[in-house]
Structures are given as structure tokens and as C-alpha cells.
Design a protein around this motif. Structure first.
Motif, mmCIF file in Angstrom:
data_model
loop_
_atom_site.group_PDB
_atom_site.id
_atom_site.type_symbol
_atom_site.label_atom_id
_atom_site.label_comp_id
_atom_site.label_asym_id
_atom_site.label_seq_id
_atom_site.Cartn_x
_atom_site.Cartn_y
_atom_site.Cartn_z
ATOM 1 N N LYS A 11 1.961 4.842 0.673
ATOM 2 C CA LYS A 11 1.819 4.844 2.128
ATOM 3 C C LYS A 11 1.396 6.236 2.607
ATOM 4 O O LYS A 11 0.511 6.400 3.444
ATOM 5 C CB LYS A 11 3.183 4.489 2.729
ATOM 6 C CG LYS A 11 3.174 4.077 4.176
ATOM 7 C CD LYS A 11 4.584 3.559 4.476
ATOM 8 C CE LYS A 11 4.910 3.507 5.941
ATOM 9 N NZ LYS A 11 6.325 3.091 6.122
ATOM 10 N N ALA A 69 -0.354 -2.693 -7.761
ATOM 11 C CA ALA A 69 -0.567 -3.678 -6.715
ATOM 12 C C ALA A 69 -0.956 -5.033 -7.274
ATOM 13 O O ALA A 69 -0.610 -6.062 -6.718
ATOM 14 C CB ALA A 69 -1.654 -3.176 -5.761
ATOM 15 N N LYS A 90 3.820 -6.202 -2.196
ATOM 16 C CA LYS A 90 2.938 -6.757 -1.185
ATOM 17 C C LYS A 90 2.397 -5.649 -0.288
ATOM 18 O O LYS A 90 1.204 -5.572 0.012
ATOM 19 C CB LYS A 90 3.707 -7.790 -0.357
ATOM 20 C CG LYS A 90 2.823 -8.914 0.081
ATOM 21 C CD LYS A 90 3.612 -9.986 0.791
ATOM 22 C CE LYS A 90 2.661 -10.890 1.559
ATOM 23 N NZ LYS A 90 3.409 -11.757 2.467
ATOM 24 N N GLN A 91 3.318 -4.743 0.131
ATOM 25 C CA GLN A 91 2.905 -3.635 0.996
ATOM 26 C C GLN A 91 1.978 -2.673 0.251
ATOM 27 O O GLN A 91 0.970 -2.232 0.791
ATOM 28 C CB GLN A 91 4.139 -2.887 1.514
ATOM 29 C CG GLN A 91 4.719 -3.534 2.775
ATOM 30 C CD GLN A 91 5.851 -2.702 3.308
ATOM 31 O OE1 GLN A 91 6.936 -2.734 2.733
ATOM 32 N NE2 GLN A 91 5.602 -1.979 4.365
ATOM 33 N N ARG A 150 0.068 -3.400 -2.137
ATOM 34 C CA ARG A 150 -1.226 -4.064 -2.270
ATOM 35 C C ARG A 150 -2.062 -3.856 -1.005
ATOM 36 O O ARG A 150 -3.255 -3.571 -1.067
ATOM 37 C CB ARG A 150 -0.999 -5.547 -2.532
ATOM 38 C CG ARG A 150 -2.260 -6.281 -2.945
ATOM 39 C CD ARG A 150 -1.987 -7.714 -3.260
ATOM 40 N NE ARG A 150 -1.159 -7.870 -4.469
ATOM 41 C CZ ARG A 150 -0.625 -9.035 -4.849
ATOM 42 N NH1 ARG A 150 -0.815 -10.118 -4.116
ATOM 43 N NH2 ARG A 150 0.098 -9.120 -5.955
ATOM 44 N N LYS A 151 -1.382 -3.995 0.155
ATOM 45 C CA LYS A 151 -2.071 -3.827 1.430
ATOM 46 C C LYS A 151 -2.692 -2.421 1.518
ATOM 47 O O LYS A 151 -3.879 -2.249 1.833
ATOM 48 C CB LYS A 151 -1.077 -4.039 2.577
ATOM 49 C CG LYS A 151 -1.728 -4.068 3.944
ATOM 50 C CD LYS A 151 -0.711 -4.363 5.039
ATOM 51 C CE LYS A 151 0.110 -3.117 5.349
ATOM 52 N NZ LYS A 151 1.212 -3.378 6.309
ATOM 53 N N TYR A 152 -1.854 -1.413 1.197
ATOM 54 C CA TYR A 152 -2.355 -0.029 1.296
ATOM 55 C C TYR A 152 -3.483 0.217 0.311
ATOM 56 O O TYR A 152 -4.455 0.911 0.617
ATOM 57 C CB TYR A 152 -1.220 0.985 1.069
ATOM 58 C CG TYR A 152 -0.225 1.001 2.212
ATOM 59 C CD1 TYR A 152 -0.684 1.184 3.521
ATOM 60 C CD2 TYR A 152 1.146 0.860 1.998
ATOM 61 C CE1 TYR A 152 0.223 1.193 4.579
ATOM 62 C CE2 TYR A 152 2.037 0.875 3.039
ATOM 63 C CZ TYR A 152 1.577 1.036 4.344
ATOM 64 O OH TYR A 152 2.450 1.051 5.369
ATOM 65 N N ILE A 177 -5.631 -1.969 -0.845
ATOM 66 C CA ILE A 177 -6.855 -2.632 -0.380
ATOM 67 C C ILE A 177 -7.513 -1.817 0.738
ATOM 68 O O ILE A 177 -8.715 -1.529 0.697
ATOM 69 C CB ILE A 177 -6.541 -4.080 0.096
ATOM 70 C CG1 ILE A 177 -6.236 -4.943 -1.142
ATOM 71 C CG2 ILE A 177 -7.722 -4.665 0.868
ATOM 72 C CD1 ILE A 177 -5.707 -6.319 -0.803
ATOM 73 N N PHE A 178 -6.686 -1.415 1.722
ATOM 74 C CA PHE A 178 -7.278 -0.668 2.844
ATOM 75 C C PHE A 178 -7.812 0.700 2.400
ATOM 76 O O PHE A 178 -8.852 1.147 2.876
ATOM 77 C CB PHE A 178 -6.286 -0.536 4.003
ATOM 78 C CG PHE A 178 -6.160 -1.803 4.799
ATOM 79 C CD1 PHE A 178 -7.291 -2.342 5.430
ATOM 80 C CD2 PHE A 178 -4.948 -2.492 4.909
ATOM 81 C CE1 PHE A 178 -7.184 -3.516 6.160
ATOM 82 C CE2 PHE A 178 -4.856 -3.668 5.623
ATOM 83 C CZ PHE A 178 -5.966 -4.194 6.260
#
Lengths: 100, 671
Positions: free
Chosen positions: A16, A41, A51-52, A54-56, A58-59
Motif C-alpha cells: 500500500k 497477489a 485481495k487488497q 492484488r488491487k494495489y 493491478i493499479f
């Protein structure tokens, strides 16, 4: 730092943090983040924070790619037009190539 | 054991160091020495001249004797690039343009040949300094056969080769490897050349100056170009301090020439013929009138530099005059009296000595008639056996143009051997040499007969300068000249020899009292930051001719003032070992275009000369055997294979290291 030795919570914090820092015009941090945490991820067995993460990841990846495209476009434009732009291009240059 | 290995290595080293310590990559090349290169110059708006690629431009040699033989390679259907070697008589605008438009040509070598005589060879504009002349000047083609190639941006490197052994080397290599079966060129090794003349600067003068300055982000400031320029010379007949309020008769000539190739700027017809005439005139005039006696005029001899590049020297003087700071801003004599500067309004008559050669008819060019011009013409005509003819209207490209541009009312004339077109067919070229001026040096030191032939250029210039000196004498004193002084033809002979053949001549030894290189000087003005030795020698020679002798023996130290300079020089060219002290009113002024000194100068305005020269690292030309395409592919394939194999082997060894190498200590290393 070895991700293997970190707790899942710390991994999330780190991912993060890298994602946030990338906003300060640091696309390389995003690229590092995306590559470094890719296994965490997508490849590791599921865990709570994944999950979180993975989100970071990807972005960060998207951000890095966008940056890459913009930079590539600018570099090509600049190199092609450097001579034609005259003083403007010279003013932007750190090192002016000889002979053109 | 170790000692033994070291011993072997040491022996190998010693044996090896005795052989030629040349790097293998340099051993592949054969350097060629007698070269001169075309290089890049820029003005306010354009770049001209040549440059190679940064690492040198390469191409397959194609040696020819006739330019028509070039069609063979231009029509070849392969991917090779060629560098033709053509004789200098084939170096014409048509040939160069044909080569420039072909993608098969990467460079050009022009070699010297004596097989044909060249009737005309000038790559200067047909109207030199076209954009700095008065309107209407360029309605005539003064330089009739001028191609203007000097002012074009040539996209390939061009070299001149004047060493016959090197030319032969190229020819032999070409015949051995290239000159057969052209359709298989791509499949075999070929003799090739590498031309290096990479130019740092590009585009135009303001760009390269801006890039070389420390502005903005530019961390790594490199010098890209330098302004052209040098120094102008002036000397007055009467010391300038005695003649404060007098008007001046200006007698001028130029000192520089130009050509396409570096260091090959002989400049015989222009400027040497005019320069020698001026120096000889000054010498006679000083003897005719050694002292000032209440005359209405003083005479100032001015020699301009950089005139080949849009009148750098004369523009600078006109600029300085208009700011009231020529020759020196507000200088004082030892008696603390201020000497007034010379302004445009102080010019009573301007006489420019242009190209001089043996012609029956000399011309006096002038723009507008005036009382002074008529008087001078009548005097010149009387004193030169009716040799002069008037030519009014458009004056040829000359330094006078700069003066008339500023003040059209200045009475000025240009003395030249030509009417509407130059007599010299080699203007601003490597062929503007002693031979084409018909100059044959009479060596007076070796030869017991000290006679210069009656029909020689020396005799002609001596006559012209005697007549000119007489006319100036009569113009200044308003009296008839009844004396018997005339120009010393042996001195004229020696002066031509100094500038055209051997800088280590008696005149230079007399004024500088040292030895020089046994070769002619290069008369290219070059960059302003590097002073030309030839300029200072011309200045000293003019000082010698116009100075007063103070005493026999060396000068007392520290006598120099702003106006007078004291020199230890020989008494004459026939008595070099004597030392005398001379007091001269000669000095130098800057010959750098005002464009480089004016802040925020509009570079495209065309008001002042904007010429600059690119910085370069080196000129070199090398010959080598270029391998065939398949050979090149094989070399790179083998290299790549070895590289990949090495990685594979290393990886394998690393993986299997525990098996391959027996380990003495089985405990792992601590982190």
C-alpha cells in the motif's frame, strides 16, 4: 527485505505504501511494486490480505504502463522534433548532442 | 612453479613490448596523410560545408579518372555505399550535385592531378559576399565561373588528397579488390575508406552560440563554434598625434582568402597581389615624403582581415568609426594630449587595391564621381602611362562596400585588374597560387644575376606601386613629384615569395628576426580566438616600411606608447644581421564582426557578418578492407554463439558446483 519472512499484514502495508508513494511522479516505484508483489497477489494460496494486495498490484501495474506510454510518446516526439523546435528544445536539454 | 609461470610471463611481456605496440583494431587500417578536409561554417541563417558521421563515414572506394565513370556505381543494384575518388578537374558543381542526390554515395575524395590544366576553378559565389554588397552590385557576375559550392550545405564529407603516394595506394587497392565483377561486390571483400570530419556545430550561428553558452539546464557545456575573425592592421604615413585635425587618404587592401579545404588557402591573386602592391606603395611613399610638412592630408594604410566572409574587418572598422573609437578609443600621447579618432567624415579619399595581375588595362571602379576621385584618377593616369580606365556605377565586391553602406558620400575607388569580371579564374580556391599568378621567384641569394625579368608580375607590381605612390604624394602635397624614388622590385619579388612560397623569407627574418616554417602561410582568416601569425608579420612589415629610424642598434626598453611602437629590425633585406631601432605608428585593431558584440543582435538582419566555424576534433582518412556481408554475418554469429555458450557453461558449472568441485569445508558460510 525478504517477503517470505514478513507477516501478511506487513506485506499489505508495504504494498500500500509503495502504491501511495508512486503518486509522487514515481512510476518506477509502481513498476517495482507490481513486479515484486506479483507472486503474492496471484500465485500464493489465498489469505486475508491478498485481495487488497492484488488491487494495489493491478493499479500499480496500470499506472506504470500508462506512465511508460506517456514517456515513450514524449521521448519520441521530443527526439523527432528536437532540431525543429530550436531554442525551446535546447532549453529542455541537459546534454545537447553534437552535430545536429 | 609459480616462479616459473611468472618468469614465462615476464619474458613474453618483454618480447611483446619490443614489437610494435599497436592495437589490433588500428592494425586493420592504413592511414592516409596528405589530406585536407571540407568543414562546416555557419552564418546567421544557414550552415555550409561538410561533416562526416560522428564515428566517421565509411564507403567502398571507387577510383575514377573521369566523372562519367561514376555512372557505373550509381546504377549498381546493391546495398553498398561508395566513396568515389575523383581528380580535382572533375570536382565541378554538376558532379557534386549528382553525387549528393544519390543514396549510394557516402563521401567524396578529390585527388590532386597534374595531368590536365584547369582553366577555371572557383567554388565561391559568382558575386562574392552577395548579401553584404550595395544594391545592384550583383547584377554583374564578377566571379564569372564561380559555382557557389562553398556556400552550400554538402551532406557528405569531402576530402582533398594531395600526396601522390597516397593516391596511388588507393588506386592500387581499388584495382586489386574492387575493379572487376561489380555485380558480385556485395559478396566479397572490398577496399573501403573511412572519412572522419565530424562537426560539432549545426544549423546556424545563433544556435551554436546559444548551445555553447551556460543557459538553462545545459550541464555539460561544450564549445560548438567560434566567430570568424582576426586582426586588422593600420599604419599612418605621418604620426597620428601630429595631424589631429587632418583628413585622411585611406589606402587599403585585404589580407585573407578562402577555399573549400582546410589549410589550403594560397590566395595569390586575392589577396596577395593587392597586399604586396599596398606594402610596396607604402614603402615608396615613405621614402618620397619622410616628414610631415603642413599638408592638408595624412595617409592611413589599412589592411582588412576576414573580408572573404562578408567583410568582417571593414565592417568592424566602419562600426568602430561610427562609435568614434577607431583606431583606439580616446588614447593619449606621452604629452597627455588626446588624439582624435578617425571618423567616416575624416576620409578625404578611399583607395582600395584589389586584385592586380599583368594586364594592359587597369580599372578604377567607383560608385559616384567626385572632385577627389577625378583628381586622383588624373594623377594615376598620368603616373601610370595611361594604364587606367574609369568604370563607374557598380563597384566590384570590395571592402569599400562596407564604407559606402554606412555613408554613400565617401569618395572611394577600387583599383583592379578587371572590369566586369575577375581576371583571376581561381578566386577563393586551392588553385589561386603562385603559378596561376605567373609568379616566378628570382632567388637573389643563390643567383649571382639579381635581375627580375621585365615582363614579370614583380616588375608590374613595382611599376603600379611607384605610380600609385607618386599619385598619392601629389594628392597629399599638391605638388609635382620630381624625385627619383621608385619601388624596389627585388623587395616586391621577396614579398610575393614570403606570402606565396616560403614564410621563412628575408622580409620576415628582417622584421621578426627569427626563423619560420619553410612553407607558405594559410591565408584563411580562421577563428577570432586564435591570432594568425601571418597577420602580425604583415603588420610588422608595414611598420618596417612606414617607420622612422631612431638609431642604429637595439631600442631602449619600455619606449612603447599608445601611438608609437618601437621595433628592433634589420636595416634591409640585404643586410639582415644589422639591428636598428624603428619607431612606427602601426597597430592592430580587432577584426571581429560587431554581430558577436552587439547584445541581442538580430542574426537574420544581414547587417553584419555572422560567419562562424564549427569546432571539430580531428580530420582523418583511413583505408581498410571491408569484409563481405556473409563474412560479417558469420563473424557476428560466431561471436554470439560463443557468448551464449559461455553463459550456458557457466550456469551449468554453477548448478553442479557441488558435484564438480570437492568442498573442503561442509559448513555453510555465515550471513
Amino acid at each position: 527485505m525478504d517477503l517470505e519472512k514478513m507477516s501478511n499484514e506487513n506485506k499489505l502495508d508495504l504494498c500500500k505504501w509503495y502504491f501511495k508513494v508512486g503518486f509522487v511522479f514515481l512510476p518506477f516505484i509502481w513498476a517495482v511494486n507490481a513486479i515484486w508483489f506479483f507472486n503474492e497477489a496471484f500465485r500464493k494460496p489465498a489469505y486475508d490480505e491478498q485481495k487488497q494486495i492484488r488491487k494495489y498490484v493491478i493499479f500499480s501495474g496500470i499506472g506504470a504502463i500508462l506512465w511508460g506510454l506517456v514517456l515513450t510518446a514524449w521521448i519520441i516526439t521530443f527526439q523527432v522534433n528536437r532540431v525543429a523546435w530550436g531554442q525551446f528544445a535546447d532549453d529542455l536539454s541537459f546534454i545537447i548532442p553534437l552535430g545536429s | 612453479m609459480r616462479f616459473y609461470v611468472n618468469f614465462i610471463l615476464l619474458v613474453a611481456l618483454i618480447v611483446n613490448s619490443q614489437s610494435n605496440a599497436q592495437r589490433t583494431k588500428d592494425k586493420m587500417y592504413q592511414p592516409l596523410n596528405g589530406i585536407a578536409s571540407c568543414f562546416r561554417r555557419m552564418n546567421g541563417t544557414h550552415q555550409t560545408g561538410c561533416s562526416s558521421a560522428k564515428e566517421g563515414t565509411t564507403g567502398v572506394v571507387h577510383y575514377v579518372k573521369k566523372s562519367s565513370e561514376l555512372d557505373l556505381i550509381l546504377s549498381l543494384d546493391n546495398n553498398l555505399q561508395y566513396i568515389p575518388a575523383i581528380p580535382v578537374n572533375e570536382f565541378t558543381k554538376e558532379v557534386v550535385q549528382k553525387l549528393l542526390t544519390s543514396s549510394k554515395i557516402s563521401g567524396l575524395v578529390v585527388y590532386e592531378t597534374n595531368e590536365t590544366t584547369i582553366k577555371h576553378f572557383s567554388h565561391e559565389d559568382s558575386c562574392p559576399n552577395r548579401y553584404s554588397n550595395l544594391d545592384g552590385t550583383c547584377t554583374k557576375s564578377w566571379n564569372e565561373y564561380g559555382t557557389g559550392l562553398l556556400l552550400e550545405d554538402l551532406s557528405i564529407p569531402i576530402f582533398y588528397l594531395n600526396l601522390s603516394e597516397d593516391v596511388k595506394m588507393i588506386k592500387d587497392c581499388f584495382i586489386k579488390f574492387n575493379n572487376f565483377s561489380y555485380e558480385t561486390h556485395q559478396d566479397r571483400s572490398l577496399c573501403a575508406l573511412e572519412l572522419s570530419s565530424f562537426m560539432f556545430a549545426a544549423i546556424n550561428t545563433p544556435t551554436c552560440i546559444r548551445r555553447g553558452s551556460n543557459a538553462n539546464f545545459n550541464f555539460n557545456t561544450v564549445k560548438f563554434c567560434d566567430a570568424l575573425g582576426d586582426q586588422n592592421v593600420w599604419a599612418t604615413l605621418f604620426p597620428i598625434a601630429q595631424t589631429n585635425s587632418l583628413k585622411y587618404v585611406v589606402v587599403s587592401a585585404r589580407m585573407d582568402s578562402s577555399s573549400m579545404f582546410s589549410d589550403l588557402v594560397p590566395g595569390a591573386a586575392s589577396p596577395v597581389s593587392g597586399l604586396v602592391t599596398l606594402l610596396s606603395t607604402a614603402q615608396v611613399l615613405k621614402r618620397m615624403v619622410p616628414k610631415y610638412e603642413d599638408y592638408d592630408y595624412n595617409v592611413i594604410f589599412v589592411l582588412f582581415n576576414g573580408e572573404s566572409y562578408d567583410y568582417i574587418g571593414s565592417q568592424r572598422i566602419v562600426y568602430d568609426m561610427s562609435l568614434d573609437r577607431y583606431p583606439v578609443h580616446g588614447f593619449t600621447t606621452s604629452n597627455n594630449e588626446t588624439v582624435s579618432n578617425i571618423n567616416l567624415k575624416d576620409i578625404a579619399l578611399y583607395i582600395e587595391i584589389s586584385q592586380i595581375s599583368q594586364v594592359d588595362q587597369m580599372y578604377i571602379h567607383y560608385k559616384k564621381d567626385s572632385e577627389e576621385i577625378t583628381r586622383m584618377f588624373n594623377l594615376l593616369d598620368k603616373n601610370n602611362a595611361d594604364r587606367f580606365k574609369k568604370s563607374s556605377g557598380n563597384i566590384p565586391p570590395a571592402s569599400l562596400q562596407s564604407f559606402l553602406n554606412e555613408d554613400p558620400e565617401i569618395p572611394g575607388i577600387v583599383l583592379a585588374d578587371h572590369g566586369d569580371t575577375y581576371k583571376s579564374q581561381y578566386y577563393h580556391s586551392i588553385y589561386d597560387n603562385a603559378a596561376n599568378l605567373q609568379f616566378n621567384y628570382v632567388n637573389t641569394s643563390e643567383n649571382s644575376i639579381k635581375v627580375v625579368p621585365e615582363d614579370s608580375i614583380q616588375e608590374y607590381v613595382a611599376k603600379i606601386s611607384t605610380g600609385l605612390a607618386k599619385s598619392i604624394f601629389e594628392f597629399v602635397t599638391k605638388e609635382q613629384y620630381n624625385g627619383s624614388e621608385k619601388a624596389d622590385v627585388l623587395l616586391v619579388n621577396e614579398l610575393f615569395h614570403c606570402y606565396l612560397e616560403n614564410a621563412n623569407c628575408t622580409v620576415h627574418q628582417a622584421v621578426q628576426r627569427r626563423q619560420f616554417r619553410q612553407a607558405p602561410f594559410n591565408l584563411y582568416v580562421s577563428v577570432a580566438v586564435v591570432p594568425n601569425i601571418v597577420t602580425s608579420l604583415i603588420g610588422l612589415t608595414l611598420a618596417w616600411f612606414t617607420a622612422d629610424k631612431v638609431k642604429t642598434g637595439p631600442c631602449d626598453p619600455d619606449l612603447n606608447t599608445d601611438i608609437y611602437r618601437y621595433f628592433n629590425m634589420s636595416e634591409s633585406i640585404s643586410n639582415l644581421n644589422s639591428t636598428q631601432c624603428f619607431k612606427a605608428s602601426m597597430n592592430f585593431t580587432e577584426a571581429k564582426s560587431p554581430a558577436f558584440d552587439i547584445e541581442d543582435y538580430a542574426w537574420d538582419s544581414g547587417k553584419y557578418s555572422t560567419w562562424s566555424e564549427s569546432v571539430w576534433h580531428d580530420f582523418s582518412m583511413r583505408m581498410f578492407l571491408k569484409p563481405s556481408k556473409s563474412h560479417e554475418i558469420m563473424t557476428i554469429s560466431i561471436g554470439t554463439t560463443v557468448f551464449v555458450a559461455a553463459i550456458a557453461i557457466i550456469l551449468f558449472i554453477k548448478r553442479k558446483s557441488e558435484v564438480l568441485f570437492e568442498s573442503g569445508d561442509t559448513t555453510p558460510t555465515n550471513c
